[in-house]
Motif scaffolding. Sequence first.
Motif, PDB file in Angstrom:
ATOM      1  N   TRP A 117      30.389 -67.887 -53.584  1.00 33.68           N
ATOM      2  CA  TRP A 117      31.225 -67.817 -54.774  1.00 33.68           C
ATOM      3  C   TRP A 117      32.617 -68.322 -54.409  1.00 33.68           C
ATOM      4  O   TRP A 117      33.189 -67.923 -53.381  1.00 33.68           O
ATOM      5  CB  TRP A 117      31.300 -66.374 -55.269  1.00 33.68           C
ATOM      6  CG  TRP A 117      30.041 -65.847 -55.900  1.00 33.68           C
ATOM      7  CD1 TRP A 117      29.800 -65.681 -57.228  1.00 33.68           C
ATOM      8  CD2 TRP A 117      28.853 -65.399 -55.230  1.00 33.68           C
ATOM      9  NE1 TRP A 117      28.543 -65.169 -57.442  1.00 33.68           N
ATOM     10  CE2 TRP A 117      27.930 -64.988 -56.217  1.00 33.68           C
ATOM     11  CE3 TRP A 117      28.469 -65.326 -53.883  1.00 33.68           C
ATOM     12  CZ2 TRP A 117      26.674 -64.495 -55.915  1.00 33.68           C
ATOM     13  CZ3 TRP A 117      27.202 -64.841 -53.569  1.00 33.68           C
ATOM     14  CH2 TRP A 117      26.315 -64.424 -54.577  1.00 33.68           C
ATOM     15  N   TYR A 168      28.304 -70.606 -57.051  1.00 33.24           N
ATOM     16  CA  TYR A 168      29.049 -70.233 -58.255  1.00 33.24           C
ATOM     17  C   TYR A 168      30.502 -70.625 -58.018  1.00 33.24           C
ATOM     18  O   TYR A 168      31.176 -70.035 -57.160  1.00 33.24           O
ATOM     19  CB  TYR A 168      28.942 -68.733 -58.504  1.00 33.24           C
ATOM     20  CG  TYR A 168      27.541 -68.240 -58.777  1.00 33.24           C
ATOM     21  CD1 TYR A 168      27.081 -68.055 -60.074  1.00 33.24           C
ATOM     22  CD2 TYR A 168      26.660 -67.968 -57.727  1.00 33.24           C
ATOM     23  CE1 TYR A 168      25.794 -67.599 -60.332  1.00 33.24           C
ATOM     24  CE2 TYR A 168      25.372 -67.519 -57.965  1.00 33.24           C
ATOM     25  CZ  TYR A 168      24.941 -67.345 -59.265  1.00 33.24           C
ATOM     26  OH  TYR A 168      23.662 -66.893 -59.510  1.00 33.24           O
ATOM     27  N   ASN A 174      36.213 -68.686 -58.792  1.00 29.33           N
ATOM     28  CA  ASN A 174      35.938 -68.038 -60.073  1.00 29.33           C
ATOM     29  C   ASN A 174      37.091 -67.095 -60.417  1.00 29.33           C
ATOM     30  O   ASN A 174      37.663 -66.453 -59.538  1.00 29.33           O
ATOM     31  CB  ASN A 174      34.634 -67.257 -59.982  1.00 29.33           C
ATOM     32  CG  ASN A 174      33.479 -68.126 -59.526  1.00 29.33           C
ATOM     33  OD1 ASN A 174      33.030 -69.001 -60.257  1.00 29.33           O
ATOM     34  ND2 ASN A 174      32.999 -67.905 -58.301  1.00 29.33           N
TER      35      ASN A 174
END
Length: 554
Positions: free
Chosen positions: A486, A455, A489
């Motif tokens: 991740w 992500y 983000n």
Amino acid sequence: MRTLWPAAAVAALLLLPAAAGAHPERQVFFPDGSTGAVPEYRTTGPSKVVCKPDSAQRIRDEFDGGLEAKRLRQLARCSYHDIQAAVNAASSGDRILIMPGVYHEEPSLAQVDGSFDYDANQYDRAKDASPCRDMYQDIYDPVASGLAGNVRSDPVWVPTYEHHRSCPNHQNLIAIAGDDPADPDRVCDDKCNLQIEGMGRTRADVVISGSRRALNVIRADRADGIYLSHFTVELSDFNNIYVLETNGFRIEDVESRYSREYGVLSFTSDHGLYDNIESYGAGDSGVYPGSGPEGHCARYGIELRHIDSHDNTLGYSGTAGNGIWVHDSKFHHNATGLTTDSFAFGHPGMPQDCAKFERNEIYSNNNNVFDDQRDAYCRTANRPVQERDPTVVCPTFQAPVGTGIGIFGGNGNIVRDNWIYDNWRDGAKLLWVPANFRGESDPSKEVDTSFDNLYRDNHMGVRPDGTRDPNGNDFWWDEEGRGNCWMGNAGPGGAAPSSNVLLGLPGCPGAQVLLPGNPAKTASQATCSQWDPQDDLLDDPPGCDWFTTPKEPS
């Protein structure tokens, strides 16, 4: 050491009907991925013209000038009043030009047989009155299905390819079956590279309607090179458009609406393109590239772009949705925006891997099609399928209301540079799924999902114009798997996104140590998978909150 989903939940799942939440299908095979290509649009070559008695008046109403004159010249060559008739007469490479009008395909509709049992979500051979009544296979037969070790004592029958070739309109309003069964290679032999296009000013000017009786409005089966363009398709009893075992397909500038299950679906197909499609009103998903090509992250064999999928149970779903690239699209006002998963039995290519979702808007997926009022309306005992308003979505697959994108048992997926906002439960949800949920009996494969999902650089809780519009929670993870990470983000104003992970989400690259997961989180999700649309939509599974509308974030 690892933590399994609760044994009682797993056992309950294995007792569910095999096809619950899935579409029953014959044993299928992937095309040769080393060959094939997405077909290109053609403006020349042999063509057949289809029209209706009012096509001339519609052309005069919709066009003017030189284009009106051109359409009227094309209309003068009309030899067919039904699309299936033109398909039957077509040779490989032909173009089929559909003049403005509404096409109910009455000759095909008269042959549609009611052998599909809605309550059991499977075919009932005893109801088959066609000449092809013996052309079925048991998907649990270890020889016919190739699924040794997944055998049930009671058979589940599905039509064979030969059934669809010999009786094309038994289940399908328009069928393109391109492989000669006498040739064992399962490659298109005739009716290949057909281009079927509406000739209206807009795609609304040509409407192909299944009248909620044909299981599939358009079925392209081993129909390599099929190109479908510039029309509206509606009211199937399962799939509006179904592309199966096809190497090279393009579905472009199409509106799909009010399908009982899927709007536009491909399965075990390769070298495909969904482009400029609006899909809404589907009981399962607006678009469904299931059992995608197995490139194992070396390539993306099916591309979706400029999709607008809304007001479905799911905007996008892809069981075993491998090698799929989804970009520059919108998924909104569904119960859940997108899911890819390793849930259902009988889907080749398990476990799911290698889809890429980027530059999409995924927002406002809070449409609860599971509430008490909808349950009461859709309950089969009260209102059989054929008596329902087809514009009312009756869900056929479970989905967590208020979720933007969910990866439910997937590996090597990329979620990058998307705008994910106003999803009241979770913006993005990552969940491990045990292999025995899909009928896999090999204990060495029990933990084979939730690996290496990325992500990155997603815009969470903010619209493209910078307006704050929060998700209930930006990232949900059960903490199971390895290599998940991740990075980059951000929420409104560059703030850190929210998550349900107490110690924070791991950065990239993710650690290659297998994490056992959080038992409380996995337990909270397990029973949700027991929801069954064939169980008259009675009570929600105990302990599951997927089917309640989350409170809107302040």
